[in-house]
Design an enzyme around this catalytic site. Structure first.
Site, PDB file in Angstrom:
ATOM      1  N   SER A   9     -32.098 -46.624  -7.051  1.00 42.81           N
ATOM      2  CA  SER A   9     -31.828 -45.540  -8.016  1.00 42.81           C
ATOM      3  C   SER A   9     -33.274 -44.968  -8.796  1.00 42.81           C
ATOM      4  CB  SER A   9     -30.817 -45.592  -8.774  1.00 42.81           C
ATOM      5  OG  SER A   9     -30.751 -44.379  -9.831  1.00 42.81           O
ATOM      6  N   HIS A  34     -32.394 -43.810  -3.681  1.00 39.30           N
ATOM      7  CA  HIS A  34     -31.029 -42.847  -4.049  1.00 39.30           C
ATOM      8  C   HIS A  34     -31.517 -41.887  -5.215  1.00 39.30           C
ATOM      9  CE1 HIS A  34     -26.632 -42.600  -5.239  1.00 39.30           C
ATOM     10  NE2 HIS A  34     -27.084 -42.711  -6.624  1.00 39.30           N
ATOM     11  N   ASP A  36     -30.404 -39.416  -8.086  1.00 38.43           N
ATOM     12  CA  ASP A  36     -29.165 -38.992  -9.206  1.00 38.43           C
ATOM     13  C   ASP A  36     -29.736 -37.578  -9.433  1.00 38.43           C
ATOM     14  OD1 ASP A  36     -27.394 -41.107  -9.006  1.00 38.43           O
ATOM     15  OD2 ASP A  36     -29.058 -42.206  -9.973  1.00 38.43           O
ATOM     16  N   MET A  38     -28.311 -34.389 -11.699  1.00 41.13           N
ATOM     17  CA  MET A  38     -27.500 -34.359 -12.761  1.00 41.13           C
ATOM     18  C   MET A  38     -27.585 -32.978 -13.395  1.00 41.13           C
ATOM     19  SD  MET A  38     -27.345 -37.925 -14.597  1.00 41.13           S
ATOM     20  CE  MET A  38     -27.325 -39.593 -13.983  1.00 41.13           C
ATOM     21  N   HIS A  67     -27.399 -38.058  -4.539  1.00 42.69           N
ATOM     22  CA  HIS A  67     -26.201 -38.107  -5.258  1.00 42.69           C
ATOM     23  C   HIS A  67     -26.118 -36.909  -6.306  1.00 42.69           C
ATOM     24  CE1 HIS A  67     -23.405 -40.668  -8.308  1.00 42.69           C
ATOM     25  NE2 HIS A  67     -22.922 -39.738  -7.780  1.00 42.69           N
ATOM     26  N   MET A  69     -24.362 -35.256  -9.093  1.00 47.53           N
ATOM     27  CA  MET A  69     -23.356 -35.308 -10.245  1.00 47.53           C
ATOM     28  C   MET A  69     -23.389 -33.910 -10.822  1.00 47.53           C
ATOM     29  SD  MET A  69     -24.372 -39.225 -11.447  1.00 47.53           S
ATOM     30  CE  MET A  69     -25.844 -39.022 -10.366  1.00 47.53           C
ATOM     31  N   MET A 138     -17.939 -44.936  -7.438  1.00 46.23           N
ATOM     32  CA  MET A 138     -18.668 -45.341  -8.697  1.00 46.23           C
ATOM     33  C   MET A 138     -18.135 -46.374  -9.570  1.00 46.23           C
ATOM     34  SD  MET A 138     -21.193 -42.906  -8.858  1.00 46.23           S
ATOM     35  CE  MET A 138     -21.709 -43.609 -10.314  1.00 46.23           C
ATOM     36  N   GLY A 143     -23.473 -40.584 -15.095  1.00 44.23           N
ATOM     37  CA  GLY A 143     -24.287 -39.719 -16.003  1.00 44.23           C
ATOM     38  C   GLY A 143     -25.591 -40.686 -16.712  1.00 44.23           C
ATOM     39  N   ASP A 176     -22.128 -47.836  -7.030  1.00 41.72           N
ATOM     40  CA  ASP A 176     -23.223 -47.450  -7.812  1.00 41.72           C
ATOM     41  C   ASP A 176     -22.791 -47.425  -9.482  1.00 41.72           C
ATOM     42  OD1 ASP A 176     -25.359 -45.727  -9.281  1.00 41.72           O
ATOM     43  OD2 ASP A 176     -24.761 -43.784  -8.136  1.00 41.72           O
ATOM     44  N   GLY A 177     -23.733 -48.317 -10.232  1.00 44.55           N
ATOM     45  CA  GLY A 177     -23.483 -48.449 -11.423  1.00 44.55           C
ATOM     46  C   GLY A 177     -23.457 -50.093 -11.738  1.00 44.55           C
TER      47      GLY A 177
HETATM   48  C1  DX5 Z   1     -25.292 -43.245 -12.674  1.00 47.22           C
HETATM   49  C2  DX5 Z   1     -26.119 -43.112 -11.507  1.00 47.22           C
HETATM   50  C3  DX5 Z   1     -26.626 -44.333 -11.066  1.00 47.22           C
HETATM   51  C4  DX5 Z   1     -27.641 -44.934 -11.821  1.00 47.22           C
HETATM   52  C5  DX5 Z   1     -27.351 -46.504 -11.909  1.00 47.22           C
HETATM   53  O1  DX5 Z   1     -24.644 -42.069 -13.216  1.00 47.22           O
HETATM   54  O2  DX5 Z   1     -25.474 -42.376 -10.413  1.00 47.22           O
HETATM   55  O3  DX5 Z   1     -27.218 -44.099  -9.405  1.00 47.22           O
HETATM   56  O4  DX5 Z   1     -28.812 -44.801 -11.890  1.00 47.22           O
HETATM   57  O5  DX5 Z   1     -28.196 -47.261 -12.552  1.00 47.22           O
HETATM   58  P1  DX5 Z   1     -27.786 -48.923 -12.835  1.00 47.22           P
HETATM   59  O6  DX5 Z   1     -28.227 -49.567 -11.743  1.00 47.22           O
HETATM   60  O7  DX5 Z   1     -28.864 -49.014 -13.970  1.00 47.22           O
HETATM   61  O8  DX5 Z   1     -26.494 -49.077 -13.396  1.00 47.22           O
HETATM   62 ZN    ZN Z   2     -26.053 -42.627  -8.345  1.00 50.45          ZN
END
Ligand code: DX5
Ligand code: ZN
Length: 221
Positions: A9, A34, A36, A38, A67, A69, A138, A143, A176-177
């Site tokens: 990510s 990946h 993200d 937001m 992804h 969000m 998730m 976030g 993810d996470g």
């Molecule tokens: C969180 C994201 C993730 C995040 C994961 O909302 O969707 O993709 O970057 O980060 P790590 O691997 O550090 O938990």
């Molecule tokens: Zn993500």
């Protein structure tokens, strides 16, 4: 058995060096990148948007796993497709009607996934399962990167995998996470095969070693 894929990510990378960071991770053996997105509305954070995906598309031939969000994927998912996303994953909890978003992504000829937040049950995605390339479960509240893995999401991963198996679908299940060397095995045993990791990969000095070690940990499980 689905192929195991490692998806770094970029949320955890140095954004001032984005092109180099992505190239390094791609060379290091990452299967997907990946991304993200937001909007500061669906989640309490703002990350990056359309121009960044467009620039990334010019800079790399890596598979871009976007992804979303965001509250309004129906408006923006097709635009991310146009900018060069390969897979677009939106949230079941967004304001958009899931079938309409799936249709919009498909109309662009791109792969499509639905993501569910920790409090959302697995069966929310079941009506759409046959049309999805991927389900993203998730394992933290979306976030922010760097949060603690929620082990209690494993039964939900199992429920999605069980339903895919029951229907004879080889849908990818992404987690993810909080995915790292310690937690990845639990998600493998639950049925996940696509592993997003931010801090556990971009946080390491040697990307090739980090990708290799994470993949090995998944394969051992
Ligand atoms: C969180 C994201 C993730 C995040 C994961 O909302 O969707 O993709 O970057 O980060 P790590 O691997 O550090 O938990
Ligand atoms: Zn993500």
């Amino acid at each position: 058995m689905n192929m195991m894929k490692i998806a770094p990510s970029i949320l955890a990378c140095d954004f001032a060096a984005l092109g180099a960071e992505v190239a390094a991770m791609h060379n290091a053996g990452a299967d997907l990148i990946h991304v993200d997105v937001m909007d500061g509305h669906f989640v309490p954070n703002i990350s990056l948007g359309l121009p960044v995906v467009a620039s990334l598309r010019k800079a790399t031939d890596a598979v871009l796993d976007v992804h979303l969000m965001i509250s309004d994927p129906l408006t923006y998912a097709p635009q991310f497709c146009d900018k060069g996303a390969d897979i677009v994953v939106f949230h079941a909890e967004s304001d958009s009607e899931p079938q309409a978003v799936i249709d919009a992504i498909r109309a662009k000829g791109k792969k499509c996934g639905i993501s569910i937040k920790p409090k959302t049950p697995a069966d929310v995605v079941f009506p759409y399962l046959d049309q999805l390339d991927m389900v993203l479960v998730m394992t933290v509240e979306p976030g922010f990167g760097g949060q603690k893995f929620m082990e209690d999401m494993c039964p939900k991963i199992e429920a999605v995998r069980r339903e895919c198996d029951r229907r004879g679908l080889s849908t990818d299940i992404e987690v993810d996470g909080g995915i790292d060397l310690k937690t990845i095995g639990k998600t493998v045993r639950a049925g996940a095969n696509v592993f997003v990791a931010g801090s556990a990969l971009f946080g390491k000095p040697d990307y090739a070693a980090a990708v290799r070690d994470l993949r090995a940990a998944a394969q051992r499980s």
